[in-house]
Enzyme design. Structure first.
Site, short mmCIF file in Angstrom:
data_model
loop_
_atom_site.label_atom_id
_atom_site.label_comp_id
_atom_site.label_asym_id
_atom_site.label_seq_id
_atom_site.Cartn_x
_atom_site.Cartn_y
_atom_site.Cartn_z
N HIS A 1 -5.47 -20.25 12.20
CA HIS A 1 -6.87 -20.62 11.91
C HIS A 1 -7.60 -19.50 11.15
CE1 HIS A 1 -10.99 -21.94 12.17
NE2 HIS A 1 -11.28 -20.72 12.61
N CYS B 1 -12.63 -27.70 9.81
CA CYS B 1 -11.56 -26.85 9.28
C CYS B 1 -10.29 -27.68 9.06
CB CYS B 1 -11.29 -25.71 10.27
SG CYS B 1 -9.92 -24.64 9.78
N ASP C 1 -7.97 -7.19 1.37
CA ASP C 1 -6.98 -7.29 2.44
C ASP C 1 -7.63 -6.79 3.72
OD1 ASP C 1 -6.51 -4.21 1.99
OD2 ASP C 1 -5.50 -4.78 3.86
N GLN D 1 -11.61 7.03 -5.18
CA GLN D 1 -12.11 7.65 -3.96
C GLN D 1 -13.52 8.20 -4.24
OE1 GLN D 1 -10.86 7.46 -0.97
NE2 GLN D 1 -8.85 6.62 -1.46
N ASP E 1 -2.60 8.23 -2.41
CA ASP E 1 -3.96 8.78 -2.41
C ASP E 1 -4.29 9.33 -1.03
OD1 ASP E 1 -3.94 6.29 -1.09
OD2 ASP E 1 -6.09 6.06 -1.41
N CYS F 1 -7.23 -26.56 8.95
CA CYS F 1 -5.99 -25.84 9.30
C CYS F 1 -5.21 -26.60 10.37
CB CYS F 1 -6.32 -24.43 9.80
SG CYS F 1 -6.66 -24.28 11.55
N ASP G 1 0.87 -1.17 0.00
CA ASP G 1 0.00 0.00 0.00
C ASP G 1 0.91 1.22 0.00
OD1 ASP G 1 -2.84 1.11 2.03
OD2 ASP G 1 -2.14 1.64 0.04
N SER G 2 0.38 2.34 -0.48
CA SER G 2 1.24 3.51 -0.74
C SER G 2 1.54 4.31 0.51
CB SER G 2 0.52 4.44 -1.73
OG SER G 2 -0.79 4.68 -1.25
N GLY G 3 0.86 3.99 1.61
CA GLY G 3 1.11 4.75 2.83
C GLY G 3 0.09 5.84 3.06
N CYS H 1 -6.85 -26.61 13.92
CA CYS H 1 -8.05 -27.45 14.08
C CYS H 1 -7.76 -28.93 13.89
CB CYS H 1 -9.14 -27.01 13.10
SG CYS H 1 -9.72 -25.34 13.46
N1 LIG Z 1 -4.12 3.59 0.25
C1 LIG Z 1 -5.29 3.33 0.83
N2 LIG Z 1 -5.39 2.32 1.73
C2 LIG Z 1 -6.61 2.10 2.34
C3 LIG Z 1 -6.70 1.11 3.36
C4 LIG Z 1 -5.50 0.29 3.80
C5 LIG Z 1 -5.63 -1.11 3.24
N3 LIG Z 1 -4.79 -2.03 4.00
C6 LIG Z 1 -3.36 -1.81 3.82
C7 LIG Z 1 -2.54 -2.65 4.78
C8 LIG Z 1 -1.10 -2.61 4.34
C9 LIG Z 1 -0.22 -3.38 5.29
C10 LIG Z 1 -0.38 -2.89 6.70
C11 LIG Z 1 -1.80 -2.91 7.17
C12 LIG Z 1 -2.74 -2.19 6.21
C13 LIG Z 1 -7.94 0.94 4.00
N4 LIG Z 1 -8.28 0.13 5.03
C14 LIG Z 1 -9.60 0.41 5.26
N5 LIG Z 1 -10.32 -0.13 6.25
C15 LIG Z 1 -9.68 -0.96 7.26
C16 LIG Z 1 -10.63 -0.90 8.45
C17 LIG Z 1 -10.18 -1.79 9.53
C18 LIG Z 1 -10.74 -3.05 9.63
C19 LIG Z 1 -10.36 -3.89 10.66
C20 LIG Z 1 -9.38 -3.47 11.59
C21 LIG Z 1 -8.80 -2.20 11.47
C22 LIG Z 1 -9.20 -1.34 10.43
N6 LIG Z 1 -10.10 1.31 4.42
C23 LIG Z 1 -9.08 1.68 3.62
C24 LIG Z 1 -8.99 2.63 2.60
C25 LIG Z 1 -7.76 2.86 1.98
C26 LIG Z 1 -7.61 3.90 0.99
O1 LIG Z 1 -8.57 4.62 0.64
N7 LIG Z 1 -6.37 4.10 0.46
ZN LIG Z 2 -8.96 -24.02 11.74
#
Ligand SMILES: Nc1nc2c(CCNCC3CCCCC3)c3[nH]c(NCCc4ccccc4)nc3cc2c(=O)[nH]1
Ligand SMILES: [Zn+2]
Length: 378
Positions: free
Chosen positions: A344, A313, A275, A198, A156, A315, A102-104, A318
């Site tokens: 799991h 499961c 993801d 977006q 972004d 895994c 991801d771009s950060g 399990c």
């Molecule tokens: N560029 C970019 N990334 C987004 C991400 C990060 C996706 N995961 C990257 C990953 C890379 C490796 C390290 C970890 C992150 C998002 N994650 C969520 N919701 C998560 C909501 C959530 C769900 C469960 C627990 C925590 C947060 N909405 C997102 C929108 C965007 C977005 O517009 N632009």
């Molecule tokens: Zn399992």
């Protein structure tokens, strides 16, 4: 390159689906320098160049195809030049499958305590040492080229929720200009750059964002700005407005979405890649994901429960251990406990996407979705 080739569209089911409600579900294959991968797919998250508590060998064993890492974190520590000197992310973490970074953008806006966004980019304070840092499309793309992932994301702004229409409009237009700058800065062949749609929770802005990014012609598209606290029906509404505007022969990646009920709905709208930190994060506080909902294996109720988390499961956890044993480990703060719940949960989601793919290929996705949703309590 990252071509979305050989996608199998089961027309009969779609015809049926079109009559009784839209279904853009599809089973595809994603071509990358590190292999050809089946979609729909869940991508385990490895923030700091490791999927927490599991090894690359275990990830391979459970069927992981592409894993995520994060530019923001690796840029701050250990630095992306160091990873480049180590031979790139694949070599550094000994993973020969696919990697997406991801771009950060998201992390800067969600982790950075101080954030100032200008046309140039985003200034923020490092959550590690409080130093002032700056990310721009050029810096984020250079960092991702250093890391050497197979798929990288444009820089972004993930618009917060809720957001005023005016702010969402200006931010979305800037993200499109940043996507163009990302494209110009991306000079590494064999590496696919995805743009990120977006538009906040506004249908018209979502459509403008998708159309503008499609005309810039990227090999794949992330759908961003969702799973940020909006009600699920709103997220689905945005998908319904956005996905049909994206080219059928290119992959669609819904960012940050990871519970099975959301995955099955998003696949119905035509999403291919997901993801989420959720499965690995909840695992670390003792919660297991199952097809009927969450099971907090740490609860006293399981102290003498000698059955596995899920007897159907396949895994490692399990197949070999009981709820009582895993609960004991978690209560005793034993690292192996976290490893078992993580294994799991990752297996559960990877297997779930495999089951959705099979259902699509066998013309029975809509009934698969009905049956699953009937059993799964959120
Ligand atoms: N560029 C970019 N990334 C987004 C991400 C990060 C996706 N995961 C990257 C990953 C890379 C490796 C390290 C970890 C992150 C998002 N994650 C969520 N919701 C998560 C909501 C959530 C769900 C469960 C627990 C925590 C947060 N909405 C997102 C929108 C965007 C977005 O517009 N632009
Ligand atoms: Zn399992």
């Amino acid at each position: 390159t990252c071509a979305f080739a050989g996608q199998k569209k089961v027309l009969a089911a779609y015809e049926e689906a079109v009559k009784c409600g839209y279904s853009g579900a599809r089973a595809g294959r994603l071509h990358t320098p590190h292999g050809v991968f089946d979609t729909p797919m869940f991508m385990p998250v490895g923030t700091q160049a490791t999927v927490k508590a599991v090894s690359p060998r275990e990830l391979k064993e459970m069927g992981a195809q592409i894993i995520l890492s994060n530019t923001y974190h690796l840029y701050l520590r250990p630095g992306t030049e160091l990873v480049a000197e180590a031979g790139g992310l694949h070599r550094f973490m000994d993973w020969d499958g696919g990697i997406l970074t991801d771009s950060g953008g998201f992390q800067v806006f969600s982790l950075g305590p101080l954030r100032k966004i200008t046309e140039e980019g985003a200034a923020f304070r490092s959550h590690i040492d409080g130093s002032t840092q700056f990310l721009s499309p050029e810096i984020a793309i250079k960092a991702q080229m250093n890391l050497g992932a197979d798929i990288i994301m444009a820089f972004d702004e993930c618009i917060p929720y809720p957001a005023e229409y005016q702010y969402a409009k200006l931010s979305t237009e800037r993200t499109t200009r940043w996507a163009e700058r990302s494209q110009k800065a991306h000079t590494r062949s064999g590496q696919a750059l995805f743009a990120i749609v977006q538009g906040g929770m506004y249908q018209d802005l979502r459509r403008v964002s998708a159309n503008d990014l499609v005309s810039l012609d990227f090999p794949g598209y992330g759908i961003g700005g969702l799973s940020v606290g909006e009600p699920k029906p709103v997220m689905y509404e945005m998908l319904e407005q956005t996905v049909p505007l994206l080219p059928e022969n290119k992959p669609r990646y819904l960012m940050g979405v990871g519970t099975p009920d959301c995955l099955v709905e998003a696949v119905r709208y035509g999403i291919d890649m997901f993801d989420c930190v959720f499965p690995t994060r909840v695992a670390r506080n003792g919660t297991a994901m199952t097809k009927s909902g969450r099971l907090v294996v740490k609860n006293a109720a399981y102290a003498k429960d000698f059955l596995p988390i899920d007897e159907n499961c396949g895994c490692y956890a399990c197949q070999n251990f009981s709820r009582a044993y895993i609960r004991h480990l978690l209560k005793a703060d034993e690292i192996f406990g976290l490893r078992l719940t993580t294994i799991h949960n990752l297996y559960f989601l990877l297997d779930f996407t495999k089951k959705m793919r099979q259902a699509i290929l066998e013309d029975r996705f809509l009934s698969f979705r009905e049956e699953f949703l009937a059993q799964y309590c959120k």
